[in-house]
Scaffold this active site. Structure first.
Site, mmCIF file in Angstrom:
data_model
loop_
_atom_site.group_PDB
_atom_site.id
_atom_site.type_symbol
_atom_site.label_atom_id
_atom_site.label_comp_id
_atom_site.label_asym_id
_atom_site.label_seq_id
_atom_site.Cartn_x
_atom_site.Cartn_y
_atom_site.Cartn_z
ATOM 1 N N ASP A 53 -104.991 48.220 -39.829
ATOM 2 C CA ASP A 53 -105.360 49.635 -39.678
ATOM 3 C C ASP A 53 -104.095 50.498 -39.674
ATOM 4 O OD1 ASP A 53 -104.466 48.977 -37.172
ATOM 5 O OD2 ASP A 53 -106.242 49.679 -36.089
ATOM 6 N N ASP A 92 -108.604 44.283 -40.469
ATOM 7 C CA ASP A 92 -108.550 44.857 -39.122
ATOM 8 C C ASP A 92 -109.833 45.628 -38.841
ATOM 9 O OD1 ASP A 92 -106.767 44.777 -37.047
ATOM 10 O OD2 ASP A 92 -105.318 46.132 -37.966
ATOM 11 N N LYS A 122 -109.770 40.999 -37.536
ATOM 12 C CA LYS A 122 -108.837 41.065 -36.390
ATOM 13 C C LYS A 122 -109.254 42.234 -35.510
ATOM 14 C CE LYS A 122 -104.391 42.758 -36.621
ATOM 15 N NZ LYS A 122 -104.426 43.831 -35.601
ATOM 16 N N GLU A 191 -97.683 41.508 -30.315
ATOM 17 C CA GLU A 191 -96.846 42.618 -30.798
ATOM 18 C C GLU A 191 -95.946 43.149 -29.694
ATOM 19 O OE1 GLU A 191 -98.909 45.618 -33.072
ATOM 20 O OE2 GLU A 191 -97.133 46.908 -33.160
HETATM 21 O O1 KIV Z 1 -102.393 47.268 -38.432
HETATM 22 C C1 KIV Z 1 -101.470 46.461 -38.622
HETATM 23 O O2 KIV Z 1 -100.747 46.494 -39.613
HETATM 24 C C2 KIV Z 1 -101.266 45.439 -37.601
HETATM 25 C C3 KIV Z 1 -100.016 44.620 -37.678
HETATM 26 C C4 KIV Z 1 -98.875 45.416 -37.220
HETATM 27 C C5 KIV Z 1 -100.131 43.338 -36.945
HETATM 28 O O3 KIV Z 1 -102.069 45.293 -36.722
#
Ligand code: KIV
Length: 273
Positions: A53, A92, A122, A191
């Site tokens: 995201d 995501d 995710k 993270e």
């Molecule tokens: O949204 C994203 O790119 C992420 C990564 C930083 C793991 O969640």
């Protein structure tokens, strides 16, 4: 051997990621948002492509990841799935697509799998998302967790500071990591946490940890590709290693193009019909 069998054997699966952790082979991951880029990364041998995201910051010019919608994620995930032949594509789940209830989360994850064709989803959070994760994994939707700095909670925390530096916060992250594994997650993104905490969680969990600013002991690493390629110029956190200076390449190329158009150098005879 049938063509299908060949393709299957080449494709990275959640099982393959687990085998990689067990064998001590590091997992390389990058974000991607379109078919062309996904294809380049896939052909280069990347294991996992995340339609993050971060799409909000990177492509939509938003300040945070919060405005990204499920429809936009489906659109970009579809493109990435088309570009990736080998890598595992993870989408995501955007803010407010999984927080309301486990049932709503389940339905939205199903849309990502069915309409976008991604292989996993995710989501951010610990205790608060375990019910949703359980529901998804029981129905065959692989889920990747995300702990430490969770950008969708920016308004709760008020900053993008590193997480888990004090013992209470560190313990909270450790407990959540265990909960995610128990709920059936196949991997966890960690993270911006101390490397020592990344190591502890990686050793504690059976499932792979994928770090971004979580030190070298994680089972794999992920970066937002526009950061590692040097396309983003105003974002230089310590955890980003810049492998190229694409912003410079783009700028110089466009300037040269403008000059060539203005001077009537482009197109020349061989570039004309
Ligand atoms: O949204 C994203 O790119 C992420 C990564 C930083 C793991 O969640």
């Amino acid at each position: 051997m049938s063509v299908n069998k060949k393709i299957k054997e080449k494709t990275v699966t959640t099982l393959r990621l687990q085998e990689m952790k067990n064998a001590g082979i590091k997992i390389s991951c990058l974000t991607a948002y379109d078919a062309l880029t996904a294809n380049i990364f896939d052909e280069s041998g990347i294991d996992l492509l995340l339609v993050g995201d971060s799409l909000g910051n990177v492509f939509q010019g938003e300040e945070t990841t919060l405005p990204v919608t499920l429809e936009q994620t489906i659109y970009h995930s579809k493109a990435v799935v088309k570009g990736a032949k080998r890598a595992l594509v993870v989408s995501d789940m955007p803010f407010m697509t999984y927080q309301v209830s486990a049932n709503e989360a389940f339905r939205n994850a199903g849309r990502l799998m069915k309409e976008a064709g991604c292989s996993a989803v995710k989501l951010e959070g610990g205790k608060n998302v375990t019910k949703a994760i359980r529901k998804m994994t029981e129905a065959g939707i692989p889920v990747m967790g995300h702990l430490g700095l969770t950008p969708q909670s920016i308004n709760k925390f008020g900053s993008y500071r590193a997480r888990g530096k004090d013992p209470d916060e560190a313990q909270h992250i450790i407990d959540d990591a265990q909960r995610l594994q128990d709920a059936g997650a196949f991997a966890v993104v960690l993270e911006k946490i101390p490397a020592s905490l990344g190591k502890k969680i990686t050793e504690m969990l059976e499932i792979p940890t994928i770090g971004i600013g979580a030190g070298a002991h994680c089972d794999g690493q992920i970066l937002v590709y526009t950061d590692m390629m040097g396309l983003t110029v105003d974002f230089n956190p310590r955890f980003v290693r810049q492998y190229a200076e694409l912003n410079k390449v783009y700028t110089e190329s466009v300037k040269q193009y403008i000059e060539d158009v203005q001077s009537n150098d482009f197109p020349n005879e061989s570039e004309s019909y």
